[in-house]
Motif scaffolding. Structure first.
Motif, PDB file in Angstrom:
ATOM      1  N   UNK A  29       0.735  -1.172   0.045  1.00 19.09           N
ATOM      2  CA  UNK A  29      -0.068  -0.017  -0.099  1.00 19.09           C
ATOM      3  C   UNK A  29       0.849   1.361  -0.216  1.00 19.09           C
ATOM      4  N   UNK A  30       1.766   1.383   1.011  1.00 17.81           N
ATOM      5  CA  UNK A  30       2.932   2.480   1.173  1.00 17.81           C
ATOM      6  C   UNK A  30       3.559   2.708  -0.276  1.00 17.81           C
ATOM      7  N   UNK A  31       4.219   1.541  -0.858  1.00 13.99           N
ATOM      8  CA  UNK A  31       4.866   1.825  -2.016  1.00 13.99           C
ATOM      9  C   UNK A  31       4.013   2.200  -3.392  1.00 13.99           C
ATOM     10  N   UNK A  32       2.836   1.581  -3.393  1.00 10.88           N
ATOM     11  CA  UNK A  32       1.699   2.106  -4.436  1.00 10.88           C
ATOM     12  C   UNK A  32       1.561   3.499  -4.235  1.00 10.88           C
ATOM     13  N   UNK A  33       1.443   3.884  -3.060  1.00  6.93           N
ATOM     14  CA  UNK A  33       1.073   5.403  -2.872  1.00  6.93           C
ATOM     15  C   UNK A  33       2.212   6.236  -3.483  1.00  6.93           C
ATOM     16  N   UNK A  34       3.614   5.740  -3.058  1.00 15.26           N
ATOM     17  CA  UNK A  34       4.617   6.618  -3.646  1.00 15.26           C
ATOM     18  C   UNK A  34       4.770   6.798  -5.085  1.00 15.26           C
ATOM     19  N   UNK A  35       4.569   5.441  -5.533  1.00 13.97           N
ATOM     20  CA  UNK A  35       4.686   5.294  -7.136  1.00 13.97           C
ATOM     21  C   UNK A  35       3.410   5.994  -7.739  1.00 13.97           C
ATOM     22  N   UNK A  36       2.358   6.078  -7.268  1.00 18.83           N
ATOM     23  CA  UNK A  36       1.173   6.819  -7.819  1.00 18.83           C
ATOM     24  C   UNK A  36       1.524   8.484  -7.582  1.00 18.83           C
ATOM     25  N   UNK A  37       2.267   8.788  -6.616  1.00 17.43           N
ATOM     26  CA  UNK A  37       2.786  10.071  -6.362  1.00 17.43           C
ATOM     27  C   UNK A  37       3.652  10.407  -7.582  1.00 17.43           C
ATOM     28  N   UNK A  38       4.636   9.712  -8.075  1.00 21.28           N
ATOM     29  CA  UNK A  38       5.541   9.908  -9.050  1.00 21.28           C
ATOM     30  C   UNK A  38       4.945  10.111 -10.332  1.00 21.28           C
ATOM     31  N   UNK A  39       3.679   9.370 -10.544  1.00 24.82           N
ATOM     32  CA  UNK A  39       3.087   9.340 -11.730  1.00 24.82           C
ATOM     33  C   UNK A  39       2.229  10.667 -11.737  1.00 24.82           C
ATOM     34  N   UNK A  40       1.619  11.235 -10.757  1.00 21.18           N
ATOM     35  CA  UNK A  40       1.130  12.268 -10.542  1.00 21.18           C
ATOM     36  C   UNK A  40       1.922  13.604 -10.684  1.00 21.18           C
ATOM     37  N   UNK A  41       3.095  13.267 -10.347  1.00 20.53           N
ATOM     38  CA  UNK A  41       4.294  14.543 -10.792  1.00 20.53           C
ATOM     39  C   UNK A  41       4.437  14.649 -12.133  1.00 20.53           C
ATOM     40  N   UNK A  42       4.464  13.373 -12.689  1.00 15.20           N
ATOM     41  CA  UNK A  42       4.590  13.700 -14.373  1.00 15.20           C
ATOM     42  C   UNK A  42       3.299  14.233 -14.883  1.00 15.20           C
ATOM     43  N   UNK A  43       1.904  14.015 -14.352  1.00 18.23           N
ATOM     44  CA  UNK A  43       0.756  14.382 -14.847  1.00 18.23           C
ATOM     45  C   UNK A  43       0.578  15.857 -14.707  1.00 18.23           C
ATOM     46  N   UNK A  44       1.181  16.400 -13.647  1.00 21.03           N
ATOM     47  CA  UNK A  44       1.150  17.910 -13.380  1.00 21.03           C
ATOM     48  C   UNK A  44       1.726  18.752 -14.590  1.00 21.03           C
ATOM     49  N   UNK A  45       2.759  18.076 -15.307  1.00 20.47           N
ATOM     50  CA  UNK A  45       3.409  18.539 -16.279  1.00 20.47           C
ATOM     51  C   UNK A  45       2.223  19.159 -17.295  1.00 20.47           C
ATOM     52  N   UNK A  46       1.249  18.092 -17.591  1.00 16.99           N
ATOM     53  CA  UNK A  46       0.068  18.318 -18.623  1.00 16.99           C
ATOM     54  C   UNK A  46      -1.030  18.998 -17.960  1.00 16.99           C
ATOM     55  N   UNK A  47      -1.251  18.739 -16.674  1.00 16.56           N
ATOM     56  CA  UNK A  47      -2.417  19.030 -16.175  1.00 16.56           C
ATOM     57  C   UNK A  47      -2.314  19.833 -14.869  1.00 16.56           C
ATOM     58  N   UNK A  48      -2.298  21.318 -14.751  1.00 12.42           N
ATOM     59  CA  UNK A  48      -2.263  21.644 -13.474  1.00 12.42           C
ATOM     60  C   UNK A  48      -3.122  21.154 -12.293  1.00 12.42           C
ATOM     61  N   UNK A  49      -4.395  20.876 -12.734  1.00  8.89           N
ATOM     62  CA  UNK A  49      -5.229  20.239 -11.654  1.00  8.89           C
ATOM     63  C   UNK A  49      -4.847  19.055 -10.749  1.00  8.89           C
ATOM     64  N   UNK A  50      -3.785  18.474 -11.403  1.00  6.97           N
ATOM     65  CA  UNK A  50      -3.279  17.197 -10.642  1.00  6.97           C
ATOM     66  C   UNK A  50      -2.444  17.782  -9.532  1.00  6.97           C
ATOM     67  N   UNK A  51      -2.218  19.120  -9.233  1.00  5.82           N
ATOM     68  CA  UNK A  51      -1.648  19.398  -8.173  1.00  5.82           C
ATOM     69  C   UNK A  51      -2.207  19.243  -6.906  1.00  5.82           C
TER      70      UNK A  51
END
Length: 398
Positions: A317-339
């Motif tokens: 659960x914790x590792x999935x949470x962190x990996x999802x955070x890394x994916x959201x960091x890449x998504x912020x590049x295209x979508x500011x609402x992902x902040x």
């Protein structure tokens, strides 16, 4: 801190440092082996390889440190339960926070460390690495390329010189560049001189020609020049960006205020936004991991009960949470609402853990009340038997 809290803190901190150093060392060795071409094809010494790969350590620690804390905290709580120390604490009336406080303190220290790495150590190391890359490209022309030999520092790029004079000036320079699949270019110059300015190296060629071919079946274009300047940053991959500081190389003040003349910010504002919020969101994950561990593994259990399922589930659960955070960091590049999601993920994990702890506490309190009522009923029945006598008490019971 109390004696037990200091004991738990020492165990967790020691495990964290050991795991952090071990994982960083393993990744550093893998990185050094990948960059071994700096020594072989680009002619640098081993010390330059060590310096360049060591400058990547802060960037590695920003990713490795939260996972190191996760493993260390899980190991510490599991060992405390295996040695029956958590069971003794629970039997003595101590709450789950007795063992959780030192883990939370370590999580806050790891978060402060991550904030320092993200805001100061990482930009500094990336800038130093940038300077070393300029030095490597400069040495490639002034030291590595040997007269009369064809040298290829990377695929699709080849150099050849006829001779080099005492001042380091290149004579009879040929540079063939086919990295761009749309066209091939060949530079021929009588002389070439290396010039360094503003952290960038330039190759100044005099009295030569450029042979450019865009169609394999068509005639080449030949351009004569008296002086032509080539930016050696072009020797990097074509998508590496031009001369300007990249977002990861900038300090906080330079991220929030890149300047009106920043072409990189004008073309890639999402990269700046992503890097800025990643630096603030990353330190939240050790705290989120601490609460997840306390909620799912912090309770004392019998040594006859296997905790492996809880340990594996918490880690996943914790590792999935962190990996999802890394994916959201890449998504912020295209979508500011992902902040919002980037901050909401670790904060949501903290609140979810508090809800789990609250529910488990309520359940334990409910069982305790039933036990108290049962004990009170038994005491009342014993008192009734002593007053009425055995026979009359039996009749009253019937």
């Amino acid at each position: 801190m109390r004696i037990f809290s200091r004991y738990v803190f020492r165990q967790a901190a020691g495990s964290f440092l050991l795991i952090l150093v071990s994982l960083t060392g393993i990744v550093w060795i893998a990185l050094a082996l990948r960059q071994f071409n700096v020594v072989t094809s680009q002619g640098q010494d081993t010390w330059m390889l060590v310096k360049m790969t060591s400058l990547a350590v802060p960037n590695l620690m920003a990713i490795i440190a939260p996972f190191s804390y996760l493993i260390a905290a899980l190991h510490t709580l599991n060992r405390l339960n295996t040695d029956s120390e958590l069971i003794v604490l629970s039997a003595s009336g101590s709450k789950v926070w007795t063992a959780a406080r030192p883990l939370l303190l370590l999580a806050f220290l790891v978060s402060i460390f991550l904030a320092f790495v993200s805001h100061f150590a990482q930009p500094w190391s990336m800038r130093q690495l940038r300077e070393y890359m300029v030095q490597v490209r400069s040495n490639l022309l002034t030291q590595v390329i040997q007269p009369g030999r064809f040298t290829s520092p990377e695929a699709g790029l080849m150099f050849h010189i006829r001779d080099r004079d005492a001042d380091g000036e290149l004579l009879g320079l040929v540079m063939h560049d086919t990295r761009d699949k749309a066209q091939s270019q060949s530079y021929l110059a009588e002389r070439g001189t290396l010039v360094k300015q503003d952290g960038t190296a330039y190759l100044v060629m005099t009295n030569g020609h450029i042979i450019r071919r865009t169609d394999a079946d068509g005639p080449p274009q030949i351009v004569a020049f008296d002086k032509y300047i080539v930016d050696l940053d072009r020797f990097e991959p074509q998508d590496a960006g031009a001369g300007e500081l990249k977002p990861r190389e900038r300090y906080f003040s330079e991220l929030i205020n890149p300047g009106p003349g920043s072409k990189l910010y004008q073309t890639q504002p999402g990269q700046f936004r992503s890097e800025l919020h990643e630096r603030f969101a990353n330190p939240l994950y050790p705290i989120a991991f601490a609460f997840l561990i306390i909620a799912f593994v912090g309770q004392a259990q019998s040594t006859r009960t296997s905790r492996m399922q809880s340990l594996v589930l918490t880690f996943v659960v914790a590792a999935t949470c962190r990996l999802a955070g890394l994916a959201l960091t890449n998504a912020i590049v295209r979508n500011p609402s992902m902040v919002v999601a980037a901050y909401g993920l670790p904060i949501g994990a903290i609140f979810y853990s508090l809800i789990v702890l609250k529910r488990s506490k309520t359940q334990r309190s409910g069982r305790g009340m039933v036990d108290k009522l049962a004990d009170a009923g038994a005491s009342l029945w014993d008192a009734l038997r002593s007053r009425l006598g055995p026979e009359r008490a039996k009749g009253a019971a019937s």
